[in-house]
Write a protein that holds these residues in place. Structure first.
Motif, short mmCIF file in Angstrom:
data_model
loop_
_atom_site.label_atom_id
_atom_site.label_comp_id
_atom_site.label_asym_id
_atom_site.label_seq_id
_atom_site.Cartn_x
_atom_site.Cartn_y
_atom_site.Cartn_z
N VAL A 38 0.89 -1.26 -0.13
CA VAL A 38 -0.07 0.02 -0.05
C VAL A 38 0.98 1.25 -0.04
N VAL A 39 0.42 2.52 0.20
CA VAL A 39 0.83 3.64 -0.01
C VAL A 39 0.44 4.38 1.28
N GLY A 40 1.31 4.91 2.16
CA GLY A 40 1.05 5.67 3.27
C GLY A 40 0.57 6.99 2.81
N VAL A 41 0.17 7.94 3.71
CA VAL A 41 -0.23 9.24 3.44
C VAL A 41 1.10 10.14 3.04
N ASN A 42 2.28 9.78 3.85
CA ASN A 42 3.59 10.19 3.54
C ASN A 42 4.47 9.15 2.83
N TRP A 43 4.82 9.33 1.70
CA TRP A 43 5.59 8.43 1.08
C TRP A 43 7.13 8.32 1.49
N LYS A 44 7.46 9.42 2.07
CA LYS A 44 8.67 9.48 2.70
C LYS A 44 8.46 10.37 4.07
N VAL A 45 8.94 9.50 4.84
CA VAL A 45 8.86 10.01 6.39
C VAL A 45 9.73 9.06 7.35
N LYS A 46 10.13 9.49 8.43
CA LYS A 46 10.75 8.46 9.23
C LYS A 46 9.71 7.85 10.20
N LEU A 47 9.68 6.66 10.34
CA LEU A 47 8.85 6.31 11.41
C LEU A 47 9.61 5.63 12.58
N ALA A 48 9.37 6.04 13.78
CA ALA A 48 9.90 5.52 15.08
C ALA A 48 8.94 4.64 15.91
N ALA A 49 9.25 3.53 16.17
CA ALA A 49 8.18 2.61 16.90
C ALA A 49 8.45 2.84 18.52
N VAL A 50 7.00 2.89 19.10
CA VAL A 50 7.11 2.73 20.50
C VAL A 50 6.13 1.84 20.94
N LYS A 51 6.37 0.68 21.48
CA LYS A 51 5.59 -0.12 21.79
C LYS A 51 5.20 -0.10 23.67
N PHE A 52 3.88 0.31 23.34
CA PHE A 52 3.26 0.13 25.05
C PHE A 52 2.04 -0.77 25.30
N LEU A 53 1.67 -1.09 24.18
CA LEU A 53 0.59 -2.03 24.19
C LEU A 53 0.80 -3.49 23.96
N SER A 54 0.28 -4.29 24.72
CA SER A 54 0.54 -5.56 24.60
C SER A 54 0.19 -6.37 23.20
N ALA A 55 0.52 -7.80 23.18
CA ALA A 55 -0.03 -8.60 21.95
C ALA A 55 -1.57 -8.65 21.94
N SER A 56 -2.05 -8.36 23.13
CA SER A 56 -3.42 -8.60 23.24
C SER A 56 -4.11 -7.04 22.84
N GLY A 57 -3.34 -6.12 22.79
CA GLY A 57 -3.69 -4.76 22.64
C GLY A 57 -4.05 -3.81 23.88
N SER A 58 -3.54 -4.39 25.04
CA SER A 58 -3.82 -3.58 26.24
C SER A 58 -2.58 -2.91 26.72
N GLY A 59 -2.76 -2.06 27.76
CA GLY A 59 -1.69 -1.38 27.87
C GLY A 59 -1.96 -0.44 29.39
N SER A 60 -0.94 0.05 30.02
CA SER A 60 -1.23 0.97 31.20
C SER A 60 -0.87 2.60 30.87
N SER A 61 -1.52 3.05 31.70
CA SER A 61 -1.17 4.66 31.63
C SER A 61 0.35 4.81 31.82
N ALA A 62 0.94 4.11 32.74
CA ALA A 62 2.34 4.39 33.12
C ALA A 62 3.00 4.18 31.95
N ASN A 63 2.99 3.03 31.17
CA ASN A 63 3.82 2.64 30.06
C ASN A 63 3.36 3.77 28.88
N ALA A 64 2.12 4.08 28.88
CA ALA A 64 1.91 5.28 27.93
C ALA A 64 2.69 6.45 28.08
N ILE A 65 2.62 6.95 29.49
CA ILE A 65 3.55 8.12 29.80
C ILE A 65 5.00 7.88 29.41
N LYS A 66 5.45 6.66 29.62
CA LYS A 66 6.83 6.43 29.23
C LYS A 66 7.11 6.70 27.69
N ALA A 67 6.15 6.11 27.02
CA ALA A 67 6.08 6.20 25.55
C ALA A 67 6.11 7.51 25.12
#
Length: 184
Positions: A85-114
């Motif tokens: 597919v094509v993204g909205v921005n063809w050129k952009v740098k994407l940094a990944a920050v994981k705070f949600l688990s494999a099940s899609g849940s997460g905590s406010s504390a980890n959201a704050i870290k992110a």
């Protein structure tokens, strides 16, 4: 088509940084030496080449759910490459920050870290323009609001999902989208 000098931080379930439609647009931390087991940039995370995992406090934000990779593709899948597919921005740098688990849940504390990680990248001179936050739920939290305010003060936009339940956010607030902070 975007600019590969700007960084969008995907705060979600991580990103599959090996994905053929995302790999070329993944941000690479220029101050980290990959896989050497050392926190080269002294930011508290070892080998945070593509971002961090706030759950494990590590430098591996690999997506084990798929949602973050999906969101990253919408934002910045490589364009004009005859695949995927094509993204909205063809050129952009994407940094990944994981705070949600494999099940899609997460905590406010980890959201704050992110959020804090993205803000600190900006303060360290990386060209972070925005965080994407396709998540939410729960009550208002002063500490989470303060993390978003700190991002605002650093000049980082906070793009937030308004929810998937077709409810009126003016009647039933959905956080973090409903914080009254200028960068949201």
């Amino acid at each position: 088509t975007g600019s590969d000098s700007l960084i969008a931080v995907i705060i979600d379930t991580g990103v599959d940084y090996n994905h053929s439609d995302l790999q070329a647009n993944m941000w690479g931390n220029p101050f980290e030496i990959p896989s050497n087991g050392i926190d080269d940039d002294k930011n508290g995370y070892i080998d945070d080449v593509y971002g961090i995992n706030a759950i494990t406090n590590s430098g591996n934000p690999l997506d084990d759910n798929g949602h973050g990779t999906h969101v990253a593709g919408i934002i910045g899948a490589v364009g004009n490459n005859a695949r995927g597919v094509v993204g909205v921005n063809w050129k952009v740098k994407l940094a990944a920050v994981k705070f949600l688990s494999a099940s899609g849940s997460g905590s406010s504390a980890n959201a704050i870290k992110a959020i804090t990680y993205a803000t600190e990248l900006k303060k360290a001179g990386h060209k972070v323009i925005a965080t994407n936050n396709s998540w939410g739920g729960g009550a208002s939290s002063i500490p989470l609001g303060n993390a978003i305010i700190a991002a605002s003060q650093a000049g980082v936009l906070f793009i937030a999902a308004a929810g998937n339940s077709a409810s009126n956010n003016d009647i039933i607030p959905f956080y973090p989208a409903n914080y009254q902070i200028p960068n949201i």
